[in-house]
Design a protein around this motif. Structure first.
Motif, mmCIF file in Angstrom:
data_model
loop_
_atom_site.group_PDB
_atom_site.id
_atom_site.type_symbol
_atom_site.label_atom_id
_atom_site.label_comp_id
_atom_site.label_asym_id
_atom_site.label_seq_id
_atom_site.Cartn_x
_atom_site.Cartn_y
_atom_site.Cartn_z
ATOM 1 N N LEU A 112 8.714 131.926 101.149
ATOM 2 C CA LEU A 112 8.260 130.571 100.838
ATOM 3 C C LEU A 112 9.361 129.763 100.151
ATOM 4 N N VAL A 113 10.153 130.397 99.319
ATOM 5 C CA VAL A 113 11.280 129.704 98.691
ATOM 6 C C VAL A 113 12.255 129.225 99.753
ATOM 7 N N ARG A 114 12.565 130.095 100.703
ATOM 8 C CA ARG A 114 13.491 129.706 101.772
ATOM 9 C C ARG A 114 12.932 128.567 102.613
ATOM 10 N N MET A 115 11.626 128.487 102.716
ATOM 11 C CA MET A 115 10.988 127.415 103.472
ATOM 12 C C MET A 115 11.022 126.086 102.715
ATOM 13 N N SER A 158 12.789 125.141 99.666
ATOM 14 C CA SER A 158 13.898 124.716 98.813
ATOM 15 C C SER A 158 14.707 123.607 99.470
ATOM 16 N N HIS A 159 14.953 122.534 98.727
ATOM 17 C CA HIS A 159 15.785 121.464 99.289
ATOM 18 C C HIS A 159 17.265 121.790 99.165
ATOM 19 N N TYR A 160 17.589 122.921 98.530
ATOM 20 C CA TYR A 160 18.976 123.378 98.463
ATOM 21 C C TYR A 160 19.343 124.247 99.663
ATOM 22 N N GLU A 161 18.333 124.788 100.359
ATOM 23 C CA GLU A 161 18.587 125.659 101.509
ATOM 24 C C GLU A 161 18.820 124.799 102.754
ATOM 25 N N PRO A 162 19.997 124.823 103.348
ATOM 26 C CA PRO A 162 20.273 123.948 104.499
ATOM 27 C C PRO A 162 19.411 124.252 105.711
ATOM 28 N N ALA A 163 18.862 125.475 105.793
ATOM 29 C CA ALA A 163 18.046 125.835 106.955
ATOM 30 C C ALA A 163 16.551 125.735 106.671
ATOM 31 N N SER A 164 16.159 125.191 105.519
ATOM 32 C CA SER A 164 14.745 125.126 105.170
ATOM 33 C C SER A 164 14.041 123.999 105.917
ATOM 34 N N ARG A 165 12.717 124.071 105.952
ATOM 35 C CA ARG A 165 11.932 122.994 106.559
ATOM 36 C C ARG A 165 12.087 121.708 105.754
ATOM 37 N N VAL A 166 12.208 121.831 104.440
ATOM 38 C CA VAL A 166 12.407 120.651 103.601
ATOM 39 C C VAL A 166 13.717 119.966 103.974
ATOM 40 N N ALA A 167 14.773 120.750 104.154
ATOM 41 C CA ALA A 167 16.055 120.168 104.565
ATOM 42 C C ALA A 167 15.934 119.476 105.921
ATOM 43 N N ALA A 168 15.133 120.047 106.823
ATOM 44 C CA ALA A 168 14.947 119.434 108.143
ATOM 45 C C ALA A 168 14.218 118.095 108.026
ATOM 46 N N VAL A 169 13.203 118.034 107.163
ATOM 47 C CA VAL A 169 12.485 116.772 106.935
ATOM 48 C C VAL A 169 13.431 115.720 106.382
ATOM 49 N N ASN A 170 14.261 116.116 105.428
ATOM 50 C CA ASN A 170 15.213 115.164 104.835
ATOM 51 C C ASN A 170 16.246 114.690 105.850
ATOM 52 N N LEU A 171 16.723 115.594 106.671
ATOM 53 C CA LEU A 171 17.732 115.237 107.660
ATOM 54 C C LEU A 171 17.188 114.247 108.694
ATOM 55 N N ALA A 172 15.896 114.371 109.004
ATOM 56 C CA ALA A 172 15.284 113.512 110.025
ATOM 57 C C ALA A 172 14.671 112.249 109.448
#
Length: 352
Positions: free
Chosen positions: A80-83, A85-99
């Protein structure tokens, strides 16, 4: 998230205490379980996670069962942390931010639940809690390497902090930031659900007596024939003093404060609870401790109360059913709701 472990306490202070197994600051009081076949078996573990140390304490009869349950709980929390975390470049949160500003992104149900909780708390608090606070840049509160966004960056991107522009489509299972450059940072609301998921995993593996703690946030469970966990409550105004103890059978003890993750620069203390209106640390109460049995009611409430300030923060907490609170004001005062005051016990048997 602090860099301390508290495994049967809510630690409202900064002082590190030496305990058995080098568990860090905190107070441990194992519950006295009824004997079935001899003395109960106790196991505890600690791992770095979410910028803090996450501790697990369990009690049962079969040591192999307990150890397997602990391993499964850490595996679940780590996923869940990997999913989230906004620090993880491969996380779902990072994907939301990128898009952001481009397209919706499919997210897992667990992240959807967290973002829905964030939206509800934003609405209830009038925006005092806002998961899009990540839009003003990344703050780093590690005392060894403190960093903050440039004031000009904060000023430029402050208008992008607006939870109303995070569109959640539950039917499609997607999240969408409507403005390019917006970012979500679930750090203020994801930790407690992750700890709760760890506790559920322990129970799914047959462990009835368990406690999961991360940076002062505690999730506890006790079986019907077992005694509750005893949790020590520190005085946020005096880290070396206990206000008392609290018996917790099933539920949450969550703490927010300016003493958990912070650095000092130019004579000013910068802590991790950010005000969405300014992009800088809140200047409200020093600390908030919440006790409740419902995750959605407790989660994010402490941070919102710190942003709102004493009067509005107290009103918000009082309007939350099933939640009791202790608030340490910036003026040194202490506000304890009557229901929590009645539950406080002498801190007998818990080291200070």
């Amino acid at each position: 998230m602090s860099n301390r472990l508290v495994h049967a306490t809510v630690d409202l202070g900064r002082r590190r205490l030496a305990l058995a197994a080098a568990l860090g600051a905190g107070l441990a009081a194992w519950p006295a379980a009824a004997r079935v076949r001899g003395e109960p078996v106790r196991r505890r573990a600690s791992r770095p996670m979410m910028g803090t140390r996450v501790g697990v304490a369990v009690q049962g009869e079969d040591p192999r069962q307990l150890e397997a349950a602990i391993a499964a709980a850490y595996e679940r929390m780590g996923a869940l942390v990997r999913m989230m975390s906004h620090y993880e470049p491969a996380s779902r949160v990072a994907a939301v931010n990128l898009a952001a500003g481009l397209q919706p992104v499919a997210i897992e149900p667990e992240l959807m639940d967290v973002l829905l909780m964030a939206r509800r708390m934003s609405r209830r608090s009038g925006g005092a809690f806002d998961v899009t606070i990540g839009s003003v840049g990344r703050w780093h509160f590690d005392a060894r390497d403190p960093r903050m966004p440039e004031p000009g960056y904060i000023a430029t991107h402050l208008a992008d902090v607006d939870w109303r522009h995070l569109v959640l489509d539950q039917a499609a299972g997607t999240a969408y930031l409507q403005r390019r450059g917006m970012r979500i940072d679930p750090g203020g609301i994801a930790k407690l659900p992750i700890l709760a998921a760890g506790l559920r995993t322990l129970r799914q593996h047959g462990v009835e007596q368990a406690l999961v703690n991360g940076g002062g946030d505690i999730v506890a469970a006790s079986g019907p024939a077992q005694r509750p966990w005893r949790v020590g409550i520190r005085d946020p105004r005096r880290p070396d003093r206990l206000l008392g103890a609290l018996d917790v059978r099933d539920g949450f003890v969550a703490s927010s404060g300016d003493y958990e993750r912070f650095f000092v620069r130019g004579g000013r203390r910068y802590h991790h609870v950010l005000d969405p209106k300014t992009g800088y640390p809140a200047r409200g109460p020093r600390g908030v401790t919440l006790v409740g049995s419902d995750l959605a009611s407790v989660n994010g409430l402490g941070a919102a109360a710190m942003v709102l300030g004493a009067a509005e923060g107290h009103d918000l907490i009082r309007a939350t059913p099933g939640v009791q609170a202790l608030v340490a004001g910036s003026d040194g005062g202490l506000w304890i709701m009557p229901g929590l005051r009645e539950r406080l016990l002498p801190a007998t048997g818990i080291p200070s």
